[in-house]
Scaffold this motif. Structure first.
Motif, short mmCIF file in Angstrom:
data_model
loop_
_atom_site.label_atom_id
_atom_site.label_comp_id
_atom_site.label_asym_id
_atom_site.label_seq_id
_atom_site.Cartn_x
_atom_site.Cartn_y
_atom_site.Cartn_z
N THR A 255 0.85 -0.93 0.06
CA THR A 255 0.27 0.16 0.56
C THR A 255 0.82 0.80 -0.35
N GLU A 256 2.11 1.21 0.86
CA GLU A 256 3.08 2.24 1.35
C GLU A 256 3.36 2.48 -0.61
N LEU A 257 4.04 1.46 -0.87
CA LEU A 257 4.80 1.34 -2.77
C LEU A 257 3.71 1.89 -3.23
N SER A 258 2.50 1.72 -3.16
CA SER A 258 1.15 2.22 -4.44
C SER A 258 1.16 3.57 -4.15
N ARG A 259 1.53 3.74 -3.35
CA ARG A 259 1.79 6.01 -2.81
C ARG A 259 3.00 6.27 -3.50
N LEU A 260 3.79 5.31 -3.07
CA LEU A 260 5.30 6.02 -3.64
C LEU A 260 5.05 6.14 -4.87
N ALA A 261 4.40 5.55 -5.95
CA ALA A 261 4.21 5.53 -7.13
C ALA A 261 3.91 7.01 -7.58
N VAL A 262 3.00 6.90 -7.14
CA VAL A 262 1.85 8.11 -7.81
C VAL A 262 3.23 9.57 -7.26
N ASN A 263 3.63 9.43 -5.97
CA ASN A 263 4.59 10.83 -5.23
C ASN A 263 5.96 10.63 -6.41
N ALA A 264 6.33 9.66 -6.89
CA ALA A 264 7.71 9.95 -7.63
C ALA A 264 7.07 10.29 -8.34
N VAL A 265 6.24 9.98 -9.53
CA VAL A 265 5.43 10.83 -10.76
C VAL A 265 5.29 11.80 -10.72
N THR A 266 5.60 12.85 -9.35
CA THR A 266 5.12 13.97 -9.08
C THR A 266 6.12 15.27 -8.80
N ARG A 267 6.85 14.33 -8.59
CA ARG A 267 8.25 14.61 -8.44
C ARG A 267 9.28 14.39 -9.39
N GLY A 268 8.73 13.93 -10.57
CA GLY A 268 9.54 13.65 -11.88
C GLY A 268 10.28 12.59 -12.11
N ASP A 269 10.13 11.44 -11.21
CA ASP A 269 10.80 10.54 -10.85
C ASP A 269 9.95 9.46 -12.03
N TYR A 270 10.77 8.91 -12.64
CA TYR A 270 9.51 8.00 -13.75
C TYR A 270 10.23 6.63 -14.07
N ALA A 271 11.00 6.14 -13.09
CA ALA A 271 11.94 4.97 -12.79
C ALA A 271 10.99 4.01 -11.75
N ARG A 272 11.48 4.71 -10.77
CA ARG A 272 10.69 4.19 -10.04
C ARG A 272 9.42 3.14 -9.75
N PRO A 273 8.40 3.84 -10.42
CA PRO A 273 7.03 3.52 -10.83
C PRO A 273 7.29 1.70 -10.97
N LEU A 274 7.50 1.45 -12.58
CA LEU A 274 8.31 0.51 -13.26
C LEU A 274 9.61 -0.85 -11.97
N GLN A 275 9.78 0.44 -11.09
CA GLN A 275 11.05 -0.48 -10.43
C GLN A 275 10.08 -0.96 -9.09
N ILE A 276 8.53 -0.19 -8.73
CA ILE A 276 7.51 -0.50 -8.08
C ILE A 276 6.58 -2.06 -8.54
N SER A 277 6.25 -1.11 -9.39
CA SER A 277 5.35 -2.40 -10.33
C SER A 277 6.14 -3.73 -10.66
#
Length: 229
Positions: free
Chosen positions: A152-174
């Protein structure tokens, strides 16, 4: 007269046992209150991951220091709780331990991008990973609930990572959460609390998939490294 004396004696012993148990519960509550407060500090410290990539490593280091303090608290619990009565008093530390499993697993993922095993989490807390009939240990269901909280925390991080321009993190989380989801699907979950937590995982997976899909259609996904390929 004899019967009355016998009954009085029996119930006096009952009261003595009840008093001793109540005293033990008070000691356990006091220790758990202290250890639980440490976990809340760790939750607050790790919130920085949603706002700053640079703050992640220092936050993990600080969380590690708090886990050491929690380890001392668990040592007190281990000394206090009779070896045969783990599940009798389990409710006192169950939710607190689930939170620690979540925090430790999240910290290790942030540091190394890997799953913290049941044994690793137990080792950080200084308790046994072996579920025995006797002795203080890390209950497997508590560990699994902690992993689901981490998702649940990582799904939240995926959204917030995009907000700050980190597009690699959501792929790693996924990739990581999909693998965990597949693992959980291998289990025949009969515990109601654990089953409900697992049912919520599909919403976390859906949220992460939507983030990755949105990045994909916008052409913002990082290109794979040709050397790595």
């Amino acid at each position: 007269m004899g019967d009355n004396h016998l009954i009085t004696s029996i119930f006096t012993e009952f009261q003595k046992t009840l008093d001793e148990e109540q005293e033990l519960r008070e000691v356990i509550r006091t220790v758990c209150k202290e250890v639980d407060q440490i976990s809340r500090e760790a939750v607050t410290i790790l919130q920085v991951i949603h706002h700053s990539e640079d703050g992640t490593a220092p936050a993990c280091q600080r969380a590690r220091e708090l886990f050491e303090k929690a380890r001392a608290g668990y040592a007190k619990l281990r000394e206090t709780v009779p070896a045969t009565d783990y599940y009798k008093y389990h409710d006192h530390w169950r939710f607190m331990t689930q939170r620690y499993c979540f925090l430790i697993s999240l910290t290790i993922w942030l540091e190394k991008g890997i799953l913290a095993t049941h044994e690793t989490v137990a080792d950080v807390l200084g308790i046994s990973a072996v579920e025995e009939k006797e002795g203080f240990h890390l209950d497997v269901e508590d560990y699994l609930v902690g992993l689901l909280q981490m998702c649940t925390e990582l799904s939240r991080l995926a959204v917030n990572a995009v907000t700050r321009g980190d597009y690699a993190r959501p792929l790693q989380i996924s990739k990581f959460v999909m693998e965990l989801n597949a693992g959980f699907r291998l289990l025949n979950l009969k515990n109601d609390h654990l089953r409900k937590r697992f049912d919520a995982l599909k919403y976390d997976v859906k949220k992460i998939e939507e983030v990755v899909y949105d990045l994909s259609i916008r052409g913002l996904l990082p290109r794979p490294d040709p050397v790595a390929v």
